[in-house]
Write a protein that holds these residues in place. Structure first.
Motif, PDB file in Angstrom:
ATOM      1  N   LEU A 111       0.833  -1.205   0.000  1.00 14.89           N
ATOM      2  CA  LEU A 111       0.000   0.000   0.000  1.00 14.89           C
ATOM      3  C   LEU A 111       0.865   1.252   0.000  1.00 14.89           C
ATOM      4  N   LYS A 112       1.939   1.236   0.778  1.00 18.47           N
ATOM      5  CA  LYS A 112       2.850   2.380   0.815  1.00 18.47           C
ATOM      6  C   LYS A 112       3.451   2.610  -0.573  1.00 18.47           C
ATOM      7  N   ASN A 113       3.811   1.521  -1.226  1.00 15.12           N
ATOM      8  CA  ASN A 113       4.382   1.583  -2.561  1.00 15.12           C
ATOM      9  C   ASN A 113       3.393   2.170  -3.570  1.00 15.12           C
ATOM     10  N   SER A 114       2.115   1.795  -3.439  1.00 18.81           N
ATOM     11  CA  SER A 114       1.147   2.233  -4.446  1.00 18.81           C
ATOM     12  C   SER A 114       0.508   3.587  -4.135  1.00 18.81           C
ATOM     13  N   LEU A 115       0.665   4.081  -2.923  1.00 19.50           N
ATOM     14  CA  LEU A 115       0.083   5.377  -2.557  1.00 19.50           C
ATOM     15  C   LEU A 115       1.177   6.445  -2.479  1.00 19.50           C
ATOM     16  N   HIS A 116       1.367   7.149  -3.546  1.00 20.77           N
ATOM     17  CA  HIS A 116       2.377   8.214  -3.573  1.00 20.77           C
ATOM     18  C   HIS A 116       1.684   9.528  -3.252  1.00 20.77           C
ATOM     19  N   ASN A 124       1.495   9.893   6.207  1.00 21.47           N
ATOM     20  CA  ASN A 124       1.288   8.858   5.207  1.00 21.47           C
ATOM     21  C   ASN A 124       1.314   7.476   5.862  1.00 21.47           C
ATOM     22  N   ASP A 125       2.314   7.222   6.709  1.00 16.83           N
ATOM     23  CA  ASP A 125       2.423   5.925   7.372  1.00 16.83           C
ATOM     24  C   ASP A 125       1.221   5.647   8.271  1.00 16.83           C
ATOM     25  N   GLU A 126       0.738   6.677   8.971  1.00 18.39           N
ATOM     26  CA  GLU A 126      -0.436   6.491   9.829  1.00 18.39           C
ATOM     27  C   GLU A 126      -1.656   6.122   8.995  1.00 18.39           C
ATOM     28  N   GLY A 127      -1.844   6.832   7.893  1.00 18.45           N
ATOM     29  CA  GLY A 127      -2.968   6.545   6.996  1.00 18.45           C
ATOM     30  C   GLY A 127      -2.881   5.133   6.426  1.00 18.45           C
ATOM     31  N   ILE A 128      -1.678   4.719   6.077  1.00 19.11           N
ATOM     32  CA  ILE A 128      -1.493   3.376   5.516  1.00 19.11           C
ATOM     33  C   ILE A 128      -1.775   2.317   6.581  1.00 19.11           C
ATOM     34  N   LYS A 129      -1.341   2.569   7.828  1.00 20.70           N
ATOM     35  CA  LYS A 129      -1.624   1.615   8.914  1.00 20.70           C
ATOM     36  C   LYS A 129      -3.132   1.440   9.088  1.00 20.70           C
ATOM     37  N   GLU A 130      -3.887   2.542   8.965  1.00 20.82           N
ATOM     38  CA  GLU A 130      -5.352   2.457   9.053  1.00 20.82           C
ATOM     39  C   GLU A 130      -5.911   1.627   7.896  1.00 20.82           C
TER      40      GLU A 130
END
Length: 192
Positions: A111-116, A124-130
């Motif tokens: 998800l981190k890779n695909s969400l730039h 960004n990391d907090e949003g990805i963890k959610e």
């Protein structure tokens, strides 16, 4: 299902691509860079991480080279694969460490890779963890903190849009049609 005449065309195309790529592997096949170039130019793929994963799924014997048999088998899934074959292919692309499960960490990385996003790294990391938590709630049916093939299959059968939930690893239909027009032109127009 790819027809015999189409397999012959894929084999011819493979040999021409290997020759053109000038691969220094005794012309046994396509190395990762040559294969990624094909994924990018022919199938419109742009995600480095996913192109690498697609390479590893095509490369069944894990010799870091796509041979002609792997080429034909992989492309038959790309071009004419059944829903079940595409489901299995996507799952193989997504479990990164080869253990047969998509872990929380793998979901986060994909998800981190695909969400730039333009937001700060921390936000960004907090949003990805959610998103990871939401994904696991939706797809982890046995609540073991990771997604098995059975979990993935059940989730995707209920909601087909989840097939490529962690990033595009199958070519778009238009790219497949364009590729087939090029690869199978000898069948459609034998005078070529």
């Amino acid at each position: 299902m790819v027809k015999k005449s189409e397999v012959e065309c894929l084999i011819r195309l493979f040999h021409s691509l290997v020759e053109r790529a000038n691969v220094r592997l005794n012309n046994l096949g396509l190395d990762r860079n040559a294969f990624r170039a094909i994924l990018h130019s022919v199938f419109g793929m742009t995600d480095d991480m996913l192109m690498n994963r697609v390479f590893f799924v095509f490369d069944k014997d894990h010799d870091n080279c796509i041979n002609v048999k792997e080429w034909v088998k992989g492309l038959s899934v790309f071009l004419r694969g059944t829903f079940e074959e595409k489901l299995k292919f996507c799952f193989e692309v997504y479990y990164l460490n080869g253990d047969g499960y998509i872990s929380r960490e793998e979901i986060f990385d994909m998800l981190k890779n695909s969400l730039h996003q333009q937001s700060s790294e921390e936000e960004n990391d907090e949003g990805i963890k959610e998103l990871v938590d939401i994904t696991l709630k939706k797809m982890d049916y046995d609540n073991d903190g990771k997604i098995s093939f059975a979990d993935f299959e059940k989730a995707v059968r209920e909601e087909r849009l989840l097939l490529e939930v962690f990033g595009p690893c199958l070519p778009e239909a238009k790219n497949c049609i364009d590729f087939e027009a090029l690869a199978f032109r000898h069948i459609l127009n034998p005078s070529f």
